[in-house]
Structure formats: structure tokens, C-alpha cells
Design a protein around this motif. Structure first.
Motif, mmCIF file in Angstrom:
data_model
loop_
_atom_site.group_PDB
_atom_site.id
_atom_site.type_symbol
_atom_site.label_atom_id
_atom_site.label_comp_id
_atom_site.label_asym_id
_atom_site.label_seq_id
_atom_site.Cartn_x
_atom_site.Cartn_y
_atom_site.Cartn_z
ATOM 1 N N PRO A 18 -94.102 -65.129 -43.940
ATOM 2 C CA PRO A 18 -95.419 -64.750 -44.453
ATOM 3 C C PRO A 18 -96.429 -65.891 -44.622
ATOM 4 C CG PRO A 18 -93.737 -63.560 -45.623
ATOM 5 C CD PRO A 18 -93.028 -64.535 -44.718
ATOM 6 N N ALA A 19 -96.031 -66.969 -45.238
ATOM 7 C CA ALA A 19 -97.009 -68.025 -45.514
ATOM 8 C C ALA A 19 -97.318 -68.915 -44.313
ATOM 9 C CB ALA A 19 -96.533 -68.875 -46.688
ATOM 10 N N HIS A 20 -96.517 -68.815 -43.225
ATOM 11 C CA HIS A 20 -96.728 -69.737 -42.111
ATOM 12 C C HIS A 20 -96.872 -69.083 -40.743
ATOM 13 C CE1 HIS A 20 -95.969 -72.943 -44.919
ATOM 14 N NE2 HIS A 20 -94.803 -72.413 -45.232
ATOM 15 N N GLY A 21 -96.623 -67.791 -40.638
ATOM 16 C CA GLY A 21 -96.764 -67.127 -39.353
ATOM 17 C C GLY A 21 -95.505 -67.202 -38.509
ATOM 18 N N VAL A 22 -95.687 -67.254 -37.190
ATOM 19 C CA VAL A 22 -94.574 -67.189 -36.249
ATOM 20 C C VAL A 22 -93.858 -68.531 -36.119
ATOM 21 C CG1 VAL A 22 -93.910 -66.739 -33.844
ATOM 22 C CG2 VAL A 22 -95.684 -65.359 -34.915
ATOM 23 N N GLY A 23 -92.542 -68.490 -36.280
ATOM 24 C CA GLY A 23 -91.705 -69.671 -36.093
ATOM 25 C C GLY A 23 -90.463 -69.265 -35.330
ATOM 26 N N GLN A 24 -89.671 -70.251 -34.929
ATOM 27 C CA GLN A 24 -88.444 -69.948 -34.197
ATOM 28 C C GLN A 24 -87.253 -70.507 -34.963
ATOM 29 O OE1 GLN A 24 -88.118 -71.580 -30.222
ATOM 30 N NE2 GLN A 24 -86.718 -69.959 -29.612
ATOM 31 N N ILE A 25 -86.231 -69.670 -35.110
ATOM 32 C CA ILE A 25 -85.016 -70.135 -35.782
ATOM 33 C C ILE A 25 -84.312 -71.092 -34.831
ATOM 34 C CG2 ILE A 25 -82.766 -69.483 -36.724
ATOM 35 C CD1 ILE A 25 -84.003 -66.804 -37.544
ATOM 36 N N VAL A 26 -84.154 -72.336 -35.284
ATOM 37 C CA VAL A 26 -83.526 -73.350 -34.451
ATOM 38 C C VAL A 26 -82.016 -73.292 -34.633
ATOM 39 C CG1 VAL A 26 -83.508 -75.805 -33.884
ATOM 40 C CG2 VAL A 26 -85.557 -74.792 -34.864
ATOM 41 N N SER A 27 -81.600 -73.133 -35.888
ATOM 42 C CA SER A 27 -80.169 -73.094 -36.170
ATOM 43 C C SER A 27 -79.923 -72.500 -37.543
ATOM 44 C CB SER A 27 -79.587 -74.508 -36.120
ATOM 45 O OG SER A 27 -80.165 -75.296 -37.144
ATOM 46 N N ILE A 28 -78.653 -72.297 -37.836
ATOM 47 C CA ILE A 28 -78.238 -71.879 -39.175
ATOM 48 C C ILE A 28 -77.287 -72.973 -39.626
ATOM 49 C CG2 ILE A 28 -77.018 -70.145 -40.542
ATOM 50 C CD1 ILE A 28 -77.890 -68.078 -38.411
ATOM 51 N N GLU A 29 -77.598 -73.600 -40.764
ATOM 52 C CA GLU A 29 -76.751 -74.707 -41.212
ATOM 53 C C GLU A 29 -76.356 -74.525 -42.669
ATOM 54 O OE1 GLU A 29 -80.080 -78.019 -42.567
ATOM 55 O OE2 GLU A 29 -79.434 -78.038 -40.473
ATOM 56 N N VAL A 62 -88.028 -63.057 -49.302
ATOM 57 C CA VAL A 62 -89.291 -63.798 -49.233
ATOM 58 C C VAL A 62 -90.233 -63.215 -48.182
ATOM 59 C CG1 VAL A 62 -88.332 -65.968 -50.105
ATOM 60 C CG2 VAL A 62 -88.431 -65.580 -47.635
ATOM 61 N N GLY A 63 -89.790 -62.152 -47.533
ATOM 62 C CA GLY A 63 -90.670 -61.454 -46.601
ATOM 63 C C GLY A 63 -90.551 -61.885 -45.154
ATOM 64 N N MET A 64 -89.536 -62.692 -44.838
ATOM 65 C CA MET A 64 -89.340 -63.081 -43.438
ATOM 66 C C MET A 64 -88.998 -61.815 -42.664
ATOM 67 S SD MET A 64 -87.012 -66.239 -42.137
ATOM 68 C CE MET A 64 -85.561 -65.613 -41.289
ATOM 69 N N ARG A 65 -89.567 -61.682 -41.474
ATOM 70 C CA ARG A 65 -89.305 -60.484 -40.675
ATOM 71 C C ARG A 65 -89.247 -60.819 -39.192
ATOM 72 N NH1 ARG A 65 -93.873 -59.124 -37.987
ATOM 73 N NH2 ARG A 65 -95.884 -59.702 -38.847
ATOM 74 N N SER A 66 -88.719 -59.883 -38.445
ATOM 75 C CA SER A 66 -88.697 -60.025 -36.990
ATOM 76 C C SER A 66 -90.122 -59.840 -36.478
ATOM 77 C CB SER A 66 -87.795 -58.958 -36.369
ATOM 78 O OG SER A 66 -86.489 -59.111 -36.866
ATOM 79 N N LEU A 67 -90.344 -60.207 -35.229
ATOM 80 C CA LEU A 67 -91.666 -59.998 -34.627
ATOM 81 C C LEU A 67 -92.001 -58.511 -34.626
ATOM 82 C CD1 LEU A 67 -91.500 -62.329 -31.492
ATOM 83 C CD2 LEU A 67 -92.814 -62.695 -33.588
ATOM 84 N N SER A 68 -93.270 -58.214 -34.628
ATOM 85 C CA SER A 68 -93.717 -56.823 -34.561
ATOM 86 C C SER A 68 -93.320 -56.203 -33.229
ATOM 87 C CB SER A 68 -95.244 -56.757 -34.684
ATOM 88 O OG SER A 68 -95.652 -57.236 -35.931
ATOM 89 N N SER A 104 -99.504 -62.205 -46.375
ATOM 90 C CA SER A 104 -98.548 -61.107 -46.541
ATOM 91 C C SER A 104 -97.592 -61.072 -45.351
ATOM 92 C CB SER A 104 -99.280 -59.767 -46.616
ATOM 93 O OG SER A 104 -99.822 -59.435 -45.340
ATOM 94 N N GLY A 105 -98.049 -61.632 -44.233
ATOM 95 C CA GLY A 105 -97.229 -61.574 -43.025
ATOM 96 C C GLY A 105 -97.322 -60.221 -42.335
ATOM 97 N N ASP A 106 -98.105 -59.295 -42.892
ATOM 98 C CA ASP A 106 -98.265 -57.960 -42.326
ATOM 99 C C ASP A 106 -99.333 -58.020 -41.230
ATOM 100 O OD1 ASP A 106 -98.928 -55.361 -41.702
ATOM 101 O OD2 ASP A 106 -99.248 -54.714 -43.780
#
Length: 169
Positions: A18-29, A62-68, A104-106
Motif C-alpha cells: 500500500p504505501a509503496h506501490g508495485v514491488g517484486q518479492i526477491v526472496s523469503i528469508e 498490512v494490506g500487501m496484495r497480488s497485482l490486480s 490504500s493500495g486500492d
């Protein structure tokens, strides 16, 4: 600590924070913080040269979501064609509402901000704060249109511009 139940998010997925827009998950650590082991999504926002770490168990909270979906993108572009709806409230109050919609990320809410703050060339100048909000909303919208369409941001920008210009005509 147990591994996160197979999360809906995976490395290389594009997500919207929501607060930053589109990002890419690089990894899970996993990281140890205050004696506890936390599993974190590492999200890269390349354009902003920023990396964000979000606990996997808090991502949806926190409102993280998949792309529309392409349908939602279509709805957002249709909203851009609409007539600006500007309330008669003081600018500071409206600016606050616009800011909330952007963060809102909406995507639909973001499209409303772009629609309401867009100025055709023959309209009055935007104030500095209006311009900042408009550009922030436009950038969020464009990045998501690009990510969903699998196109570059320039192509997405052109698509959004065409919709906005068709409205002005």
C-alpha cells in the motif's frame, strides 16, 4: 517457529504494498530479531532503489496484495474516463483524502485520484501539492498497469495518457 502456511506470495511475484506501490518479492528469508526467528518477504522496489522486509505472517494484515486482475485494470481505466468529482471541502482536507486513497493500495481509489486531479492543457495550473499527489497516483497506476500487462512503464504511461486525453476531447 513453523514455516508460514504455503503463502499466496512467492519469490519473483509482483505484489502491491500500500504505501509503496508495485514491488517484486526477491526472496523469503529468516532473520533473528529480539531472540525470535521471523520469516520475512524481501521486496524490491527497483525504481525507488528500496528494499522492504515484511514479516510473512503480517503481509495481508498490512494490506500487501497480488497485482490486480486485467478486469480491475479495465475498471480503473474506465474510471479515468469519468468526469472529475471534486468536493467543495478545503484543499487540506481533500489532499488528506487523496493521500489516503493513494496509500490504500486500492487501484480503483488511485484511479479516482488521477481522474480528479488530472488537468487538460487548457485548464488552470495545479498547485505544487496537487501536482505531487497527481504524480504519485499516476505513477502507482502506471506501474501496476505495466506489471499486469507485462509491458514497460512507457507503454503503460502511453495507455493511461491516451485514456486521459480521450476524456478531455
Amino acid at each position: 517457529m513453523t514455516k508460514a502456511k504455503s503463502s499466496e506470495f512467492r519469490p519473483n511475484d509482483y505484489v502491491v504494498y500500500p504505501a509503496h506501490g508495485v514491488g517484486q518479492i526477491v526472496s523469503i528469508e529468516e532473520q533473528e530479531i529480539a531472540g525470535m526467528t521471523l520469516e520475512l518477504f524481501v521486496i524490491s522496489f527497483e525504481k525507488d532503489k528500496m528494499t522492504l522486509r515484511v514479516p510473512t505472517n503480517k503481509a495481508t494484515e498490512v494490506g500487501m496484495r497480488s497485482l490486480s486482475t486485467p478486469d480491475v485494470i479495465g475498471q480503473a481505466l474506465t474510471i479515468l474516463k469519468g468526469k472529475a468529482k471534486v468536493k467543495k471541502a478545503m484543499w487540506s482536507r481533500r489532499a488528506q483524502e487523496y493521500e489516503q486513497k493513494i496509500n490504500s493500495g486500492d487501484l480503483i481509489a488511485i484511479a479516482e485520484v488521477v481522474r480528479d486531479l488530472h488537468r487538460a492543457d487548457d485548464q488552470r495550473e495545479q498547485s505544487y501539492s496537487e501536482r505531487q499527489l497527481y504524480e504519485a497516483a499516476l505513477e502507482r497506476l502506471t506501474r501496476e498497469v505495466a506489471a499486469v500487462g507485462g509491458t514497460g512503464e512507457d507503454d503503460a504511461q502511453q495507455k493511461v495518457d491516451e485514456v486521459l486525453l480521450s476524456r478531455a476531447a
